[in-house]
Design an enzyme around this catalytic site. Structure first.
Site, mmCIF file in Angstrom:
data_model
loop_
_atom_site.group_PDB
_atom_site.id
_atom_site.type_symbol
_atom_site.label_atom_id
_atom_site.label_comp_id
_atom_site.label_asym_id
_atom_site.label_seq_id
_atom_site.Cartn_x
_atom_site.Cartn_y
_atom_site.Cartn_z
ATOM 1 N N CYS A 23 2.306 0.661 3.789
ATOM 2 C CA CYS A 23 3.197 0.901 5.111
ATOM 3 C C CYS A 23 2.241 -0.121 6.247
ATOM 4 O O CYS A 23 2.812 -0.587 7.256
ATOM 5 C CB CYS A 23 2.947 2.178 5.561
ATOM 6 S SG CYS A 23 4.127 3.331 4.583
ATOM 7 N N CYS B 151 -0.795 5.231 4.316
ATOM 8 C CA CYS B 151 -0.106 4.443 3.357
ATOM 9 C C CYS B 151 -0.419 3.033 3.410
ATOM 10 O O CYS B 151 -0.043 2.471 4.557
ATOM 11 C CB CYS B 151 1.446 4.696 3.387
ATOM 12 S SG CYS B 151 2.443 3.339 2.536
#
Length: 86
Positions: free
Chosen positions: A15, A12
């Site tokens: 992230c 991600c």
């Protein structure tokens, strides 16, 4: 003691950016807050399901009284610090 849980995945992009912010903020509060990192693809705790994580990154603050605040998306350093202090 408060707990802050960060849900993320290694693939991600947001992230990864949030992880850098997380790494800046956590040392400031490590004596007051328990910080927990959970990779949603390796979550054996069931916490992602418990907190109904639908998108990542996702942050959950659990206060001393058991109440919770959940935030979806990447938080800025200021937003994360504000959440911790709330």
């Amino acid at each position: 003691m408060k707990k802050v849980i960060k849900f993320y995945a290694i693939w991600c992009g947001p992230c990864k950016v949030y992880g850098k912010t997380w790494d800046k903020v956590t040392p400031k509060f490590e004596d007051q807050v328990e910080f927990i990192n959970i990779d949603i693809e390796k979550d054996t705790t069931g916490l992602a399901a418990k907190y109904k994580v639908k998108s990542i990154p996702h942050t959950v603050l659990i206060k001393e009284d058991g109440s919770e605040i959940q935030k979806s998306g990447r938080l800025s350093q200021e937003e994360l610090e504000e959440l911790i202090l709330s």
